[in-house]
Design a protein around this motif. Structure first.
Motif, PDB file in Angstrom:
ATOM      1  N   SER A 116       5.961 -11.139 -14.478  1.00  0.00           N
ATOM      2  CA  SER A 116       6.841 -10.394 -15.358  1.00  0.00           C
ATOM      3  C   SER A 116       7.087  -8.828 -14.202  1.00  0.00           C
ATOM      4  O   SER A 116       8.493  -8.193 -14.944  1.00  0.00           O
TER       5      SER A 116
ATOM      6  N   ARG B 289       1.608 -11.869 -19.034  1.00  0.00           N
ATOM      7  CA  ARG B 289       0.551 -11.582 -20.242  1.00  0.00           C
ATOM      8  C   ARG B 289       2.454 -11.266 -21.182  1.00  0.00           C
ATOM      9  O   ARG B 289       2.911 -11.102 -21.814  1.00  0.00           O
ATOM     10  N   SER B 290       3.374 -10.194 -20.229  1.00  0.00           N
ATOM     11  CA  SER B 290       4.592  -9.082 -20.599  1.00  0.00           C
ATOM     12  C   SER B 290       5.413 -10.337 -20.171  1.00  0.00           C
ATOM     13  O   SER B 290       5.043 -10.617 -19.443  1.00  0.00           O
TER      14      SER B 290
ATOM     15  N   TYR C 242     -11.590  -4.275  -4.370  1.00  0.00           N
ATOM     16  CA  TYR C 242      -9.887  -5.454  -3.897  1.00  0.00           C
ATOM     17  C   TYR C 242      -9.682  -6.923  -2.685  1.00  0.00           C
ATOM     18  O   TYR C 242      -9.685  -7.613  -2.643  1.00  0.00           O
TER      19      TYR C 242
ATOM     20  N   VAL D  74       4.227  -3.396  -0.739  1.00  0.00           N
ATOM     21  CA  VAL D  74       5.205  -4.075  -1.178  1.00  0.00           C
ATOM     22  C   VAL D  74       5.871  -3.498  -2.016  1.00  0.00           C
ATOM     23  O   VAL D  74       5.465  -2.675  -3.247  1.00  0.00           O
TER      24      VAL D  74
ATOM     25  N   THR E 226       6.334  -1.997  -5.536  1.00  0.00           N
ATOM     26  CA  THR E 226       6.094  -3.043  -6.453  1.00  0.00           C
ATOM     27  C   THR E 226       5.621  -1.996  -7.729  1.00  0.00           C
ATOM     28  O   THR E 226       4.956  -1.041  -7.023  1.00  0.00           O
TER      29      THR E 226
ATOM     30  N   ARG F 255      -0.487   1.442 -10.539  1.00  0.00           N
ATOM     31  CA  ARG F 255      -1.948   1.822 -10.998  1.00  0.00           C
ATOM     32  C   ARG F 255      -3.223   1.707  -9.677  1.00  0.00           C
ATOM     33  O   ARG F 255      -4.156   1.542 -10.060  1.00  0.00           O
TER      34      ARG F 255
HETATM   35  N1  LIG Z   1       2.345  -4.715  -3.756  1.00  0.00           N
HETATM   36  C1  LIG Z   1       1.524  -4.178  -2.785  1.00  0.00           C
HETATM   37  O1  LIG Z   1       1.880  -4.228  -1.722  1.00  0.00           O
HETATM   38  C2  LIG Z   1       0.594  -6.105  -2.605  1.00  0.00           C
HETATM   39  C3  LIG Z   1       0.762  -5.710  -1.221  1.00  0.00           C
HETATM   40  C4  LIG Z   1      -0.426  -7.107  -0.630  1.00  0.00           C
HETATM   41  C5  LIG Z   1      -0.309  -8.136  -2.420  1.00  0.00           C
HETATM   42  N2  LIG Z   1      -0.178  -7.926  -3.180  1.00  0.00           N
HETATM   43  C6  LIG Z   1      -0.331  -8.376  -4.637  1.00  0.00           C
HETATM   44  O2  LIG Z   1       0.760  -9.349  -4.823  1.00  0.00           O
HETATM   45  C7  LIG Z   1       0.396  -9.598  -6.101  1.00  0.00           C
HETATM   46  C8  LIG Z   1       2.132  -9.185  -6.864  1.00  0.00           C
HETATM   47  O3  LIG Z   1       1.876  -7.953  -7.188  1.00  0.00           O
HETATM   48  P1  LIG Z   1       2.996  -6.832  -7.233  1.00  0.00           P
HETATM   49  O4  LIG Z   1       2.543  -5.902  -5.484  1.00  0.00           O
HETATM   50  O5  LIG Z   1       4.281  -7.658  -7.555  1.00  0.00           O
HETATM   51  O6  LIG Z   1       1.943  -6.229  -8.301  1.00  0.00           O
HETATM   52  P2  LIG Z   1       2.957  -6.112  -9.613  1.00  0.00           P
HETATM   53  O7  LIG Z   1       4.647  -5.901  -9.805  1.00  0.00           O
HETATM   54  O8  LIG Z   1       1.944  -5.335 -10.508  1.00  0.00           O
HETATM   55  O9  LIG Z   1       2.895  -7.138 -11.025  1.00  0.00           O
HETATM   56  C9  LIG Z   1       1.689  -8.456 -11.083  1.00  0.00           C
HETATM   57  C10 LIG Z   1       2.180  -9.039 -11.572  1.00  0.00           C
HETATM   58  O10 LIG Z   1       0.353  -9.700 -12.537  1.00  0.00           O
HETATM   59  C11 LIG Z   1       0.380 -10.150 -13.386  1.00  0.00           C
HETATM   60  N3  LIG Z   1      -1.204 -10.159 -14.337  1.00  0.00           N
HETATM   61  C12 LIG Z   1      -1.935  -8.887 -13.711  1.00  0.00           C
HETATM   62  N4  LIG Z   1      -3.065  -9.566 -14.128  1.00  0.00           N
HETATM   63  C13 LIG Z   1      -2.988 -10.528 -14.732  1.00  0.00           C
HETATM   64  C14 LIG Z   1      -2.995 -11.122 -16.349  1.00  0.00           C
HETATM   65  N5  LIG Z   1      -4.821 -10.753 -16.288  1.00  0.00           N
HETATM   66  N6  LIG Z   1      -2.141 -12.526 -16.560  1.00  0.00           N
HETATM   67  C15 LIG Z   1      -1.413 -12.913 -16.496  1.00  0.00           C
HETATM   68  N7  LIG Z   1      -1.395 -12.211 -15.095  1.00  0.00           N
HETATM   69  C16 LIG Z   1      -1.128 -10.871 -15.084  1.00  0.00           C
HETATM   70  C17 LIG Z   1       1.689  -9.190 -13.242  1.00  0.00           C
HETATM   71  O11 LIG Z   1       2.001  -9.055 -14.987  1.00  0.00           O
HETATM   72  P3  LIG Z   1       2.018  -8.852 -16.302  1.00  0.00           P
HETATM   73  O12 LIG Z   1       0.648  -7.635 -16.748  1.00  0.00           O
HETATM   74  O13 LIG Z   1       2.611  -8.765 -17.820  1.00  0.00           O
HETATM   75  O14 LIG Z   1       0.637 -10.017 -16.967  1.00  0.00           O
HETATM   76  C18 LIG Z   1       2.590  -8.445 -13.101  1.00  0.00           C
HETATM   77  O15 LIG Z   1       3.861  -9.817 -12.928  1.00  0.00           O
HETATM   78  C19 LIG Z   1      -1.386  -9.484  -6.079  1.00  0.00           C
HETATM   79  O16 LIG Z   1      -1.742 -10.144  -6.327  1.00  0.00           O
HETATM   80  C20 LIG Z   1      -1.290  -8.549  -5.272  1.00  0.00           C
HETATM   81  O17 LIG Z   1      -2.873  -8.112  -4.986  1.00  0.00           O
HETATM   82  C21 LIG Z   1       0.920  -6.749  -3.416  1.00  0.00           C
END
Ligand SMILES: NC(=O)c1ccc[n+]([C@@H]2O[C@H](COP(=O)([O-])OP(=O)(O)OC[C@H]3O[C@@H](n4cnc5c(N)ncnc54)[C@H](OP(=O)(O)O)[C@@H]3O)[C@@H](O)[C@H]2O)c1
Length: 224
Positions: free
Chosen positions: A14, A37-38, A146, A179, A181, A186
């Protein structure tokens, strides 16, 4: 893997990395299912959003029943991406928050992977990409929960890679630095430098599109 016409499932579709990846996979010609979820804001005939909370096994099962049912039991690519983080001192972490993070970042990958492995084994083909983090390579102050989840996903990936390579299934773990995002809204911390989610999505697509005989098992990528 040539992505045109392939069936891909992305969890956490999402927003952020997952949303960019859905778009990149669609651009490459795949049929894409997104679990979150969303709602996933993508309107494209080859995309379908499946509402699922990946901490709930039954909801994962229902989503994969739809995907596998529509494609004769076939999934070519699974990307375990759903996740979140928080950074706080250990005495400030509630047990329920710890459990929710491990359920989302680790156990969901196990549950989703179990859904696709039997059909991938039967077809001697497929790829599973797990989204780890540089926080899965070194500890970070405040990151007990984490980092534990992301170190674990690295161990999960490496073990799964060794288990599945003889079945023609590739498993890779990509470990990004920060990244741009909503993750950090949060997480309670703000880094100085970021990767762009579209760039990371391009990198993941490039890994998937490598020749089937190449097994890129792990990649760390940081902002310059
Ligand atoms: N941003 C960074 O710097 C970074 C760096 C390294 C790794 N990561 C990893 O990259 C991945 C994606 O993160 P992002 O940065 O793209 O963050 P984000 O924009 O917050 O996206 C997180 C996604 O995970 C989904 N999600 C969370 N809890 C969920 C649940 N219980 N059921 C289904 N979906 C769920 C959210 O969807 P809903 O809320 O709609 O359910 C959303 O689509 C994560 O594993 C994060 O740990 C991020």
């Amino acid at each position: 893997m040539e992505l045109a016409g392939k069936i891909a499932v992305v969890t956490g579709s999402s927003s952020g990395i997952g949303l960019s990846l859905v778009r990149a996979l669609l651009d490459a010609g795949a049929v894409v299912y997104g679990l979150s979820r969303s709602a996933t804001p993508v309107d494209q005939p080859r995309f379908r959003w499946l509402k699922a909370d990946v901490t709930i096994e039954q909801e994962i099962g229902q989503a994969f029943d739809i995907v596998l049912g529509q494609h004769g039991g076939r999934v070519d690519l699974l990307v375990n991406n759903a996740g979140f983080g928080f950074f706080r001192d250990i005495e400030m972490i509630e047990t329920a928050d710890w459990r929710r993070l491990i359920d989302t970042n680790l156990t969901a990958a196990f549950l989703c992977t179990k859904q696709v492995v039997p059909s991938m084994k039967a077809k001697h083909h497929g790829m599973i990409v797990n989204v780890g983090s540089v926080a899965g390579k070194r500890g970070i102050k405040g990151g007990t929960a984490y980092c534990a989840s992301k170190f674990a996903i690295n161990g999960f990936s490496e073990s799964l890679m060794e288990e599945l390579r003889e079945f023609g299934i590739r498993v890779a773990c990509i470990n990004p630095g920060s990244v741009m995002t909503g993750f950090f809204d949060r997480a309670g911390i703000q880094p100085k430098k970021y990767l762009q989610p579209d760039d990371l999505a391009r990198l993941i697509v490039a890994l998937v599109e490598l020749p089937d005989g190449m097994l890129p098992d792990e990649l760390t990528v940081r902002p310059l």
